[in-house]
Design an enzyme around this catalytic site. Structure first.
Site, PDB file in Angstrom:
ATOM      1  N   LYS A 168       0.081   5.014   8.434  1.00 54.41           N
ATOM      2  CA  LYS A 168       0.650   5.397   7.136  1.00 54.41           C
ATOM      3  C   LYS A 168      -0.448   5.501   6.067  1.00 54.41           C
ATOM      4  O   LYS A 168      -0.471   6.422   5.250  1.00 54.41           O
ATOM      5  CB  LYS A 168       1.714   4.343   6.787  1.00 54.41           C
ATOM      6  CG  LYS A 168       2.283   4.334   5.394  1.00 54.41           C
ATOM      7  CD  LYS A 168       1.687   3.297   4.464  1.00 54.41           C
ATOM      8  CE  LYS A 168       1.719   1.848   4.853  1.00 54.41           C
ATOM      9  NZ  LYS A 168       1.054   0.928   3.952  1.00 54.41           N
ATOM     10  N   LYS A 186      -7.351   1.560  -3.094  1.00 57.36           N
ATOM     11  CA  LYS A 186      -6.885   0.849  -1.888  1.00 57.36           C
ATOM     12  C   LYS A 186      -6.930   1.778  -0.666  1.00 57.36           C
ATOM     13  O   LYS A 186      -7.430   1.414   0.400  1.00 57.36           O
ATOM     14  CB  LYS A 186      -5.464   0.307  -2.131  1.00 57.36           C
ATOM     15  CG  LYS A 186      -4.755  -0.210  -0.899  1.00 57.36           C
ATOM     16  CD  LYS A 186      -5.438  -1.410  -0.260  1.00 57.36           C
ATOM     17  CE  LYS A 186      -4.889  -1.670   1.131  1.00 57.36           C
ATOM     18  NZ  LYS A 186      -5.634  -2.677   1.863  1.00 57.36           N
ATOM     19  N   THR A 234       0.868  -1.182   0.000  1.00 59.88           N
ATOM     20  CA  THR A 234       0.000   0.000   0.000  1.00 59.88           C
ATOM     21  C   THR A 234       0.904   1.231   0.000  1.00 59.88           C
ATOM     22  O   THR A 234       1.503   1.563   1.031  1.00 59.88           O
ATOM     23  CB  THR A 234      -0.917   0.001   1.243  1.00 59.88           C
ATOM     24  OG1 THR A 234      -1.594  -1.260   1.306  1.00 59.88           O
ATOM     25  CG2 THR A 234      -1.939   1.117   1.153  1.00 59.88           C
TER      26      THR A 234
HETATM   27  N1  LIG Z   1      -1.203  -6.816   7.150  1.00 62.44           N
HETATM   28  C1  LIG Z   1      -2.305  -6.557   6.467  1.00 62.44           C
HETATM   29  O1  LIG Z   1      -3.420  -6.900   6.896  1.00 62.44           O
HETATM   30  C2  LIG Z   1      -2.222  -5.842   5.133  1.00 62.44           C
HETATM   31  C3  LIG Z   1      -3.301  -5.975   4.249  1.00 62.44           C
HETATM   32  C4  LIG Z   1      -3.233  -5.341   3.002  1.00 62.44           C
HETATM   33  C5  LIG Z   1      -2.123  -4.575   2.675  1.00 62.44           C
HETATM   34  N2  LIG Z   1      -1.098  -4.443   3.565  1.00 62.44           N
HETATM   35  C6  LIG Z   1       0.069  -3.638   3.133  1.00 62.44           C
HETATM   36  O2  LIG Z   1       1.039  -4.574   2.674  1.00 62.44           O
HETATM   37  C7  LIG Z   1       2.364  -4.105   2.968  1.00 62.44           C
HETATM   38  C8  LIG Z   1       3.073  -5.131   3.843  1.00 62.44           C
HETATM   39  O3  LIG Z   1       2.322  -5.312   5.028  1.00 62.44           O
HETATM   40  P1  LIG Z   1       2.662  -6.445   6.118  1.00 62.44           P
HETATM   41  O4  LIG Z   1       1.534  -6.477   7.078  1.00 62.44           O
HETATM   42  O5  LIG Z   1       3.100  -7.666   5.423  1.00 62.44           O
HETATM   43  O6  LIG Z   1       3.905  -5.747   6.832  1.00 62.44           O
HETATM   44  P2  LIG Z   1       5.094  -6.420   7.684  1.00 62.44           P
HETATM   45  O7  LIG Z   1       4.694  -7.716   8.244  1.00 62.44           O
HETATM   46  O8  LIG Z   1       5.572  -5.350   8.602  1.00 62.44           O
HETATM   47  O9  LIG Z   1       6.215  -6.677   6.561  1.00 62.44           O
HETATM   48  C9  LIG Z   1       6.893  -5.584   5.975  1.00 62.44           C
HETATM   49  C10 LIG Z   1       7.902  -6.100   4.967  1.00 62.44           C
HETATM   50  O10 LIG Z   1       8.728  -4.984   4.566  1.00 62.44           O
HETATM   51  C11 LIG Z   1      10.102  -5.281   4.876  1.00 62.44           C
HETATM   52  N3  LIG Z   1      10.823  -4.089   5.304  1.00 62.44           N
HETATM   53  C12 LIG Z   1      10.440  -3.180   6.246  1.00 62.44           C
HETATM   54  N4  LIG Z   1      11.382  -2.215   6.374  1.00 62.44           N
HETATM   55  C13 LIG Z   1      12.374  -2.542   5.511  1.00 62.44           C
HETATM   56  C14 LIG Z   1      13.605  -1.944   5.180  1.00 62.44           C
HETATM   57  N5  LIG Z   1      13.996  -0.793   5.750  1.00 62.44           N
HETATM   58  N6  LIG Z   1      14.387  -2.543   4.251  1.00 62.44           N
HETATM   59  C15 LIG Z   1      13.999  -3.708   3.663  1.00 62.44           C
HETATM   60  N7  LIG Z   1      12.832  -4.332   3.919  1.00 62.44           N
HETATM   61  C16 LIG Z   1      12.023  -3.749   4.837  1.00 62.44           C
HETATM   62  C17 LIG Z   1      10.030  -6.293   6.002  1.00 62.44           C
HETATM   63  O11 LIG Z   1      11.262  -6.971   6.093  1.00 62.44           O
HETATM   64  P3  LIG Z   1      11.680  -7.646   7.507  1.00 62.44           P
HETATM   65  O12 LIG Z   1      10.935  -8.946   7.562  1.00 62.44           O
HETATM   66  O13 LIG Z   1      13.155  -7.792   7.408  1.00 62.44           O
HETATM   67  O14 LIG Z   1      11.254  -6.693   8.596  1.00 62.44           O
HETATM   68  C18 LIG Z   1       8.869  -7.163   5.535  1.00 62.44           C
HETATM   69  O15 LIG Z   1       9.274  -8.010   4.493  1.00 62.44           O
HETATM   70  C19 LIG Z   1       2.168  -2.738   3.622  1.00 62.44           C
HETATM   71  O16 LIG Z   1       2.253  -1.730   2.639  1.00 62.44           O
HETATM   72  C20 LIG Z   1       0.757  -2.812   4.188  1.00 62.44           C
HETATM   73  O17 LIG Z   1       0.184  -1.542   4.351  1.00 62.44           O
HETATM   74  C21 LIG Z   1      -1.114  -5.081   4.775  1.00 62.44           C
END
Ligand SMILES: NC(=O)c1ccc[n+]([C@@H]2O[C@H](COP(=O)([O-])OP(=O)(O)OC[C@H]3O[C@@H](n4cnc5c(N)ncnc54)[C@H](OP(=O)(O)O)[C@@H]3O)[C@@H](O)[C@H]2O)c1
Length: 291
Positions: free
Chosen positions: A238, A170, A94
């Site tokens: 965010k 989104k 997102t």
């Molecule tokens: N969770 C939900 O329900 C959901 C639903 C729809 C959309 N989204 C969107 O999908 C995206 C991912 O969400 P998520 O829930 O999967 O988040 P998450 O569990 O926090 O995962 C974030 C990902 O980004 C990586 N990352 C973060 N900071 C980084 C950095 N400085 N350098 C390199 N990699 C980095 C993390 O790597 P590490 O593992 O090394 O930390 C991980 O692979 C976001 O944009 C979110 O808004 C989330």
């Protein structure tokens, strides 16, 4: 297809798992490589760098926010520098409209294809391949992405050929979900202070609003279950920030979004970084002195 997957967080790991199950040849990369362990056991190859995951026909990214996407896609030895001409980048994080627009432009300059494909659904839905996917991009990019999107989602919407339109949809959807969380929180605070059982109230709500957002967030608020975070509060914060940015550019007043912005600030000010974004739904109870 030979496909790379970058970002194995709560969402990405589950999405990548479904690409494997659908029979695609998968190379994964994650900053913290230990999160790839399960996927490697199931047959994925682990790349040691972003570029190592960009050797196939397509790469999907599912990363935290604009800064991370910018860094890993546009940065040195990033996705842009590594994909071959004609290859496809499917961006499911997102992110903001301006970044999506910029990614489309840069990929086109490099003779690569770009599809914005943000998703609706929490990690459970991702694991069950039940995501709702909203796409924006050129028709050829969508066609190439289709077998991958079908492996991870239950419904694919095509908003048009402008990628950032998908990102706007989104953000608007997450605004509505956050509004529901806030409203549910206020209603739960009211009935709790009036001495009504939260679980009975949840049951009543279920027969009035039998839709995923009410069911999921009603249960989290009724049970006060905000840990572990399936969608972390800073990511929800965010999204409201990005939504307000889009609203400002388009001159659209969104007073409820402004209120939600403050709700997230309050949550963060009280140490809520590690909680699910549903935790803003408990703030009304605190305001009311219920808890
Ligand atoms: N969770 C939900 O329900 C959901 C639903 C729809 C959309 N989204 C969107 O999908 C995206 C991912 O969400 P998520 O829930 O999967 O988040 P998450 O569990 O926090 O995962 C974030 C990902 O980004 C990586 N990352 C973060 N900071 C980084 C950095 N400085 N350098 C390199 N990699 C980095 C993390 O790597 P590490 O593992 O090394 O930390 C991980 O692979 C976001 O944009 C979110 O808004 C989330």
């Amino acid at each position: 297809m030979k496909v790379g997957f970058i970002g194995l967080g709560n969402m990405g790991a589950a999405m990548a798992g479904n690409l494997l199950k659908a029979g695609h040849e998968l190379v994964v990369y994650n900053r913290s490589p230990e999160k790839a362990r399960g996927l490697v056991t199931q047959g994925a190859a682990l790349a040691a760098s972003v570029s190592g995951a960009c050797t196939g026909e397509a790469v999907m990214t599912m990363l935290a926010n604009d800064d991370v996407v910018e860094d890993l896609v546009l940065g040195r030895e990033g996705v842009l520098a590594s994909l071959r001409p004609g290859a496809l980048h499917i961006s499911s994080s997102t992110i903001s409209m301006p970044l999506s627009q910029r990614l489309a432009h840069e990929h086109a300059q490099h003779g690569q294809r770009y599809l914005a494909a943000p998703v609706f659904g929490r990690p459970e839905a991702a694991a069950a391949a039940q995501l709702v996917i909203v796409t924006g991009g050129e028709r050829s990019a969508l066609q190439a992405a289709n077998p991958l999107l079908e492996a991870i989602g239950r419904k694919i919407f095509v908003v048009g050929e402008t990628p950032e339109a998908a990102n706007l949809v989104k953000l608007s959807g997450n605004f509505l979900i956050a509004s529901i969380i806030e409203s549910l929180g206020e209603a739960f605070a009211l009935i709790a202070k009036g001495g009504i059982d939260r679980h009975q109230y949840l049951e009543i709500l279920g027969s009035l609003f039998n839709v995923p957002a009410y069911n999921t967030y009603g249960a989290l608020i009724a049970n006060r279950r905000f840990e572990p975070a399936a969608f972390a509060a800073p990511l929800g914060q965010k999204d409201i920030r990005l939504l307000l940015g889009a609203a400002e550019r388009l001159n659209v007043p969104m007073p409820i979004a402004s209120l939600l912005r403050d709700r997230f600030l309050t949550l963060m000010a009280h140490g809520g970084e590690h909680l699910d974004w549903a935790a803003i739904g408990e703030l009304p109870a605190k305001d009311a002195g219920v808890i």
